[in-house]
Design a protein around this motif. Structure first.
Motif, PDB file in Angstrom:
ATOM      1  N   GLU A  45       0.844  -1.187   0.000  1.00 16.30           N
ATOM      2  CA  GLU A  45       0.000   0.000   0.000  1.00 16.30           C
ATOM      3  C   GLU A  45       0.879   1.237   0.000  1.00 16.30           C
ATOM      4  O   GLU A  45       1.934   1.266   0.622  1.00 16.30           O
ATOM      5  N   TRP A  61      -9.936   2.582 -12.306  1.00 15.43           N
ATOM      6  CA  TRP A  61     -10.754   2.018 -11.230  1.00 15.43           C
ATOM      7  C   TRP A  61      -9.923   1.781  -9.987  1.00 15.43           C
ATOM      8  O   TRP A  61     -10.386   2.012  -8.865  1.00 15.43           O
ATOM      9  N   TYR A  62      -8.686   1.349 -10.163  1.00 13.39           N
ATOM     10  CA  TYR A  62      -7.807   1.167  -9.012  1.00 13.39           C
ATOM     11  C   TYR A  62      -7.536   2.516  -8.341  1.00 13.39           C
ATOM     12  O   TYR A  62      -7.535   2.603  -7.115  1.00 13.39           O
ATOM     13  N   LEU A  64      -9.488   5.103  -8.274  1.00  8.75           N
ATOM     14  CA  LEU A  64     -10.688   5.487  -7.529  1.00  8.75           C
ATOM     15  C   LEU A  64     -10.740   4.810  -6.161  1.00  8.75           C
ATOM     16  O   LEU A  64     -11.084   5.445  -5.161  1.00  8.75           O
ATOM     17  N   ILE A  65     -10.398   3.542  -6.127  1.00  5.78           N
ATOM     18  CA  ILE A  65     -10.384   2.815  -4.850  1.00  5.78           C
ATOM     19  C   ILE A  65      -9.353   3.424  -3.905  1.00  5.78           C
ATOM     20  O   ILE A  65      -9.625   3.640  -2.718  1.00  5.78           O
ATOM     21  N   GLN A  66      -8.157   3.726  -4.428  1.00  9.06           N
ATOM     22  CA  GLN A  66      -7.114   4.296  -3.580  1.00  9.06           C
ATOM     23  C   GLN A  66      -7.500   5.681  -3.062  1.00  9.06           C
ATOM     24  O   GLN A  66      -7.147   6.049  -1.939  1.00  9.06           O
ATOM     25  N   LEU A  67      -8.232   6.435  -3.856  1.00  8.39           N
ATOM     26  CA  LEU A  67      -8.738   7.725  -3.381  1.00  8.39           C
ATOM     27  C   LEU A  67      -9.639   7.540  -2.172  1.00  8.39           C
ATOM     28  O   LEU A  67      -9.588   8.327  -1.221  1.00  8.39           O
ATOM     29  N   GLU A  68     -10.471   6.505  -2.216  1.00  8.98           N
ATOM     30  CA  GLU A  68     -11.360   6.216  -1.085  1.00  8.98           C
ATOM     31  C   GLU A  68     -10.573   5.910   0.188  1.00  8.98           C
ATOM     32  O   GLU A  68     -11.028   6.192   1.286  1.00  8.98           O
ATOM     33  N   TYR A  69      -9.376   5.332   0.023  1.00  6.74           N
ATOM     34  CA  TYR A  69      -8.511   5.019   1.166  1.00  6.74           C
ATOM     35  C   TYR A  69      -7.643   6.204   1.574  1.00  6.74           C
ATOM     36  O   TYR A  69      -6.834   6.094   2.486  1.00  6.74           O
ATOM     37  N   GLY A  70      -7.779   7.320   0.873  1.00  2.64           N
ATOM     38  CA  GLY A  70      -7.043   8.517   1.244  1.00  2.64           C
ATOM     39  C   GLY A  70      -5.720   8.726   0.527  1.00  2.64           C
ATOM     40  O   GLY A  70      -4.971   9.634   0.884  1.00  2.64           O
ATOM     41  N   LEU A  96      -9.381  12.799 -11.933  1.00  2.54           N
ATOM     42  CA  LEU A  96      -9.346  12.312 -10.555  1.00  2.54           C
ATOM     43  C   LEU A  96      -8.007  12.544  -9.872  1.00  2.54           C
ATOM     44  O   LEU A  96      -7.855  12.267  -8.687  1.00  2.54           O
TER      45      LEU A  96
END
Length: 108
Positions: A45, A61-62, A64-70, A96
């Motif tokens: 990570e 898409w990956y 976007l997921i990492q953005l959700e994790y900060g 993004l």
């Protein structure tokens, strides 16, 4: 800080060496943990993801997921694909990204 340079290029390409290998090496000298992976490495990570020399549409898409994790997303434009079949992908990645890196003022 952990920094993942996500790139599908390899050492045979000058742009890969200049925009991935050299920055990762120098960031490591400064005490960061910078690494390069052709695909986002789920085992390592990172707090920053630099997408460079990539045409892997799954990266969006990956990211976007990492953005959700900060995580912070940086998109590196070293080729002008804004008038090719990759234009939409480039525009989505820029949309993004927290920062965009360009190799020339004209590209910026």
């Amino acid at each position: 800080m952990k920094i993942n340079f996500v790139s599908v290029a390899d050492e045979t390409m000058a742009s890969f060496r200049y925009h991935n290998q050299i920055p990762a090496r120098e960031l490591n000298k400064l005490g960061h943990e910078a690494f390069i992976s052709p695909y986002p490495d789920l085992q390592k990570e990172a707090s920053v993801y630099v997408f460079s020399k990539h045409l892997n549409y799954g990266d969006y898409w990956y990211a976007l997921i990492q953005l959700e994790y900060g995580a912070k997303i940086i998109f590196h434009c070293c080729d002008n694909h804004f008038y090719t079949k990759h234009a939409e992908h480039y525009k989505r990645m820029i949309g993004l990204s927290e920062q965009v890196i360009c190799t020339t003022p004209l590209m910026a």
